[in-house]
Design an enzyme around this catalytic site. Sequence first.
Site, PDB file in Angstrom:
ATOM      1  N   ASP A 147      45.769  35.535 -32.292  1.00 33.05           N
ATOM      2  CA  ASP A 147      45.365  33.520 -32.656  1.00 33.05           C
ATOM      3  C   ASP A 147      44.680  33.753 -33.075  1.00 33.05           C
ATOM      4  O   ASP A 147      43.361  33.884 -33.255  1.00 33.05           O
ATOM      5  CB  ASP A 147      45.360  33.233 -30.293  1.00 33.05           C
ATOM      6  CG  ASP A 147      46.648  33.662 -30.548  1.00 33.05           C
ATOM      7  OD1 ASP A 147      47.848  33.903 -30.336  1.00 33.05           O
ATOM      8  OD2 ASP A 147      46.661  33.846 -29.053  1.00 33.05           O
ATOM      9  N   GLN A 155      46.141  26.837 -38.346  1.00 34.43           N
ATOM     10  CA  GLN A 155      46.497  24.842 -37.490  1.00 34.43           C
ATOM     11  C   GLN A 155      46.792  24.413 -38.382  1.00 34.43           C
ATOM     12  O   GLN A 155      45.383  23.931 -39.820  1.00 34.43           O
ATOM     13  CB  GLN A 155      45.240  25.779 -37.338  1.00 34.43           C
ATOM     14  CG  GLN A 155      44.945  26.451 -36.300  1.00 34.43           C
ATOM     15  CD  GLN A 155      43.189  26.689 -35.853  1.00 34.43           C
ATOM     16  OE1 GLN A 155      43.025  26.286 -36.347  1.00 34.43           O
ATOM     17  NE2 GLN A 155      43.051  26.812 -34.045  1.00 34.43           N
ATOM     18  N   ARG A 196      52.061  32.679 -37.907  1.00 32.54           N
ATOM     19  CA  ARG A 196      52.637  31.644 -36.911  1.00 32.54           C
ATOM     20  C   ARG A 196      51.684  30.216 -37.009  1.00 32.54           C
ATOM     21  O   ARG A 196      50.794  30.631 -37.760  1.00 32.54           O
ATOM     22  CB  ARG A 196      51.656  31.962 -36.044  1.00 32.54           C
ATOM     23  CG  ARG A 196      51.964  31.036 -34.708  1.00 32.54           C
ATOM     24  CD  ARG A 196      51.147  31.019 -33.449  1.00 32.54           C
ATOM     25  NE  ARG A 196      51.369  32.581 -32.654  1.00 32.54           N
ATOM     26  CZ  ARG A 196      50.822  33.132 -32.004  1.00 32.54           C
ATOM     27  NH1 ARG A 196      49.737  32.503 -31.225  1.00 32.54           N
ATOM     28  NH2 ARG A 196      50.906  34.134 -31.029  1.00 32.54           N
ATOM     29  N   LYS A 247      50.191  22.937 -34.505  1.00 39.79           N
ATOM     30  CA  LYS A 247      49.314  22.130 -35.330  1.00 39.79           C
ATOM     31  C   LYS A 247      47.649  22.746 -35.262  1.00 39.79           C
ATOM     32  O   LYS A 247      47.139  22.327 -35.883  1.00 39.79           O
ATOM     33  CB  LYS A 247      49.886  21.435 -34.551  1.00 39.79           C
ATOM     34  CG  LYS A 247      51.425  20.601 -34.133  1.00 39.79           C
ATOM     35  CD  LYS A 247      51.302  19.476 -33.429  1.00 39.79           C
ATOM     36  CE  LYS A 247      52.729  18.634 -33.785  1.00 39.79           C
ATOM     37  NZ  LYS A 247      52.949  17.709 -32.786  1.00 39.79           N
ATOM     38  N   THR A 252      56.262  25.064 -32.524  1.00 37.31           N
ATOM     39  CA  THR A 252      56.059  24.035 -32.534  1.00 37.31           C
ATOM     40  C   THR A 252      56.957  23.520 -30.434  1.00 37.31           C
ATOM     41  O   THR A 252      58.514  24.205 -31.242  1.00 37.31           O
ATOM     42  CB  THR A 252      56.313  23.324 -33.302  1.00 37.31           C
ATOM     43  OG1 THR A 252      55.905  21.733 -33.084  1.00 37.31           O
ATOM     44  CG2 THR A 252      56.843  22.968 -34.133  1.00 37.31           C
TER      45      THR A 252
END
Length: 310
Positions: A123, A153, A170, A173, A212
């Site tokens: 992440d 992001q 991945r 936003k 998203t």
Amino acid sequence: MFNRALVKVLPAVPRGVVRRVASQYIAGDSLGDAVRVVRALNTAGKLATVDVLGEEVGTAAEAAAFAAEYRAVLERIGAERLDANVSVKLTALGLELGYDLCRENLESVVSAAAERGSFVRIDMEDSTTTDATLALQRALRGAGYENVGVVLQSRLRRSLADTSGLDNVRLCKGIYLEPAEIAHQRDDEVRASFLACLDALLAQGSYVAVATHDEHLIGESLWRIRARGLSRDEYELQMLLGVRAERADELVREGHRLRVYVPYGTHWYEYSLRRLQENPRIAGYVAADTLRRVGRRKDQKGAPGPDSSS
Ligand code: FDA
């Protein structure tokens, strides 16, 4: 407007209320809870990625315990033959205690995943961690682990440049509030940046997980994926547990691979606050819950006590 004001005061909302209204986003306290949720998702044709809730640990022992828990998750995923991988936060694996310590913990998880043919998604946390996160992923890839990927992001201005050479990403936003010098502030800019990053990743042949719930971005992303003639296993869509589940079902019926992010654990508070910030109905939920509590307190005050019975 009201929502934005409410987001600012969210940390003042009692933990019990946060827990109640955020429960839709979390599988439960234990690995068993996560396994049950993942099994149900798999039965419904969805994949999963399991997250052990927690971040910013204070000691090496805590970081090692997180790594051990992830290895247990991978073992259980294998034993139960679940279609799932894991998502890790580097601050839970000790990033703030030291790069080398974090690398050791991360490698133990990635290597356990590799033994089982599984995958580890790192992440992306706030911008103070971006460089180290990308560096650690590169280091493990360099050491021969292909089963590890990062998150970009689109809110961050640097992300388009960061796409270069990344293989399995991945794209989201970005949830962390970042200053204007380094991050887009307007929704249309964040969306445009998302699509620019997606274009760059697809052009270099990267596998992309489009993460998203934004209908505009889902539509635009699928249009690009179709235009490139990608087959079902050359991309995936991702959503969070408890968000737009019916839309996820539709996308699965349309034939897309869709992975749901399944967090579990006892350190639920920070994750819950972030999800509540994004819930368009948060003002209503929190207001209703607060009114219920105020009502209960009034009832209790008004109720006849032991001394008032005669
Ligand atoms: P947006 O916030 O505009 O939401 C679109 C619509 O979805 C809303 O209008 C609403 O209908 C619904 N919705 C969204 N959030 C909701 C909620 N909490 N409750 C109810 N409805 C909601 N971020 C990050 O910084 N680092 C990371 O590693 C990740 N990882 C990640 C994994 C996965 C699988 C997903 C889907 C997302 C992330 N994120 C993340 C979070 C991401 O950056 C972003 O904050 C959220 O996905 C919300 O943005 P959307 O693109 O969904 O649009």
